[in-house]
Design an enzyme around this catalytic site. Sequence first.
Site, short mmCIF file in Angstrom:
data_model
loop_
_atom_site.label_atom_id
_atom_site.label_comp_id
_atom_site.label_asym_id
_atom_site.label_seq_id
_atom_site.Cartn_x
_atom_site.Cartn_y
_atom_site.Cartn_z
N ARG A 1 1.29 -1.33 0.15
CA ARG A 1 -0.35 0.03 0.17
C ARG A 1 0.77 1.21 -0.17
O ARG A 1 1.98 1.40 0.98
CB ARG A 1 -1.32 0.31 0.91
CG ARG A 1 -1.25 -1.28 1.20
CD ARG A 1 -3.33 -1.28 2.42
NE ARG A 1 -3.31 -2.21 2.61
CZ ARG A 1 -4.06 -3.24 3.30
NH1 ARG A 1 -4.86 -1.63 4.63
NH2 ARG A 1 -4.93 -3.99 3.74
N ARG A 30 2.44 1.05 10.08
CA ARG A 30 1.51 1.49 8.87
C ARG A 30 2.99 1.49 7.73
O ARG A 30 3.50 2.65 7.45
CB ARG A 30 1.19 3.82 8.61
CG ARG A 30 0.50 3.02 7.90
CD ARG A 30 0.24 4.54 7.64
NE ARG A 30 -1.11 5.31 8.96
CZ ARG A 30 -2.12 4.87 9.06
NH1 ARG A 30 -2.71 4.10 8.08
NH2 ARG A 30 -2.99 5.26 9.49
N GLU A 83 -6.25 -1.25 15.46
CA GLU A 83 -7.55 -1.83 14.72
C GLU A 83 -6.25 -2.61 14.18
O GLU A 83 -4.54 -2.84 13.85
CB GLU A 83 -7.33 -1.06 13.46
CG GLU A 83 -7.91 -1.94 12.26
CD GLU A 83 -8.26 -1.08 11.12
OE1 GLU A 83 -8.54 -2.22 10.18
OE2 GLU A 83 -8.30 -0.29 11.03
N SER A 109 -10.17 -6.21 10.52
CA SER A 109 -11.24 -5.69 10.19
C SER A 109 -12.31 -6.33 9.45
O SER A 109 -12.02 -6.35 8.32
CB SER A 109 -11.32 -4.15 9.08
OG SER A 109 -12.58 -3.12 8.62
N ARG A 119 0.85 -6.59 13.01
CA ARG A 119 0.86 -5.48 13.98
C ARG A 119 0.10 -6.57 14.62
O ARG A 119 0.39 -6.38 16.13
CB ARG A 119 -0.87 -5.18 13.45
CG ARG A 119 -0.54 -3.74 12.47
CD ARG A 119 -1.57 -2.84 12.54
NE ARG A 119 -1.63 -2.20 11.50
CZ ARG A 119 -2.38 -0.67 11.49
NH1 ARG A 119 -3.76 -0.95 12.02
NH2 ARG A 119 -2.53 -0.07 10.55
#
Length: 444
Positions: free
Chosen positions: A279, A294, A366, A369, A408
């Site tokens: 990403r 991130r 988070e 999701s 994460r």
Amino acid sequence: MRRRAASGREGAPRERASMLDLRFVRENTDAVAEALRKRGSSLDLAPFRELDARRREILVEMESLKKLRNDVSREIGRIVKSGGEASAPREEMRKVGERVAQLEREAQEAQERLQAFLGEIPNVPDPAVPEGRSSEDNPVLRTWGERPAFDFEPKAHWDIGAALGILDFERAAKIAGSRFAVYFGHGAALERALLQFMLDLHVREHGYLEVLPPFLVNARALFGTGQLPKFEADLFRVEPGGYYLVPTAEVPVTNLHAGEILDGERLPLAYCAYTPCFRSEAGSYGKDVRGLIRQHQFNKVELVRFSRPEDSSAELERLTSHAEEVLRRLGLPYRVVELCTADLGFSAMRTFDLEVWLPGQNLYREISSCSNFGDFQARRAAIRCRTGRGAKAELVHTLNGSGLAIGRTVVAVLENCQRADGRVVVPEALRPYLNGLELLEPRV
């Protein structure tokens, strides 16, 4: 669970499917506008109304002229047969033909513009989704586990990883740039152990069929799941070939059944897949610049389910529980929040986020999701099902969620399982994957 699909490969419609059905938006424009308001979207539907009305006017005129042309053509045939002169009506029909050709071009252009406009409309939230203005309005549904109590100041994972010699962001920047990481020794082994543990849990106990898909996808696949055209800036495009690096395994796995009609009796179908994810993090400048939160490249295990429409709400609860079980087995405290209308993802109709506790940063973050997309993605990718012989094919519902984001999870393990001496306790569930290793110690 029946895991393999029996499907007929009936090709996708010639016209590319849109996110929301054209007729649905036309007949429920006010409801769609209200959904946009709840989402906090500034998209104005007035151009859609005007364009749709103009296209329908074109079609009415075009059909009228075609009928006229057919009627006059028959009259010309009678005139010629009786020996009369037909040059005048022939000239008239030549002009009619030119007008019909022009209208066909205008109709095609209007259709393409309508499809493009529909591609900008997000999914309509499920009526059960709470209304809100931002993530601050996301209600907490439940919590699990006790936050660890330390008799020392807990460190963030980037300090723990550096002290152990298992994470190196500076060398990664030398190789590739910012937002990358190099794992060494037990760090690399921990990432690999988590990956294998998650896949084994989901396959052996939750009934998923493991898939190893391509890590490059085409634009059609990204359109099918909703990343294109709206989120192209978040993607990495590869030339030559025009491929894209996968932002998530959701893209290739959901598109496994693009253009197919599934056997409704064999639903739900459940797949899990490991992929690296890529990403660009467009728009995230200055956010989470330290550590693993991130990154441009990270590993993830994804859960994807295909269900009958009437079952998708229950399937969302089931999928969420499967992601939760990973955190429970690892002993990591977390909470489940429901995303409000304004925080809901573009393609989702309902979403539950799992947020893991990170003591080194003193916050929940988070880590998964889990979303129900209804028939939103299925319409774009032309994925349908038929239950019973002679039954009408209907769009399936698609769901997916992280099971989990591995980087994460590394963060959560390092921060929750740290000790005052700098070592990190390995969760018991992972020890069989690390040759019985109980503690992560500084690399010598």
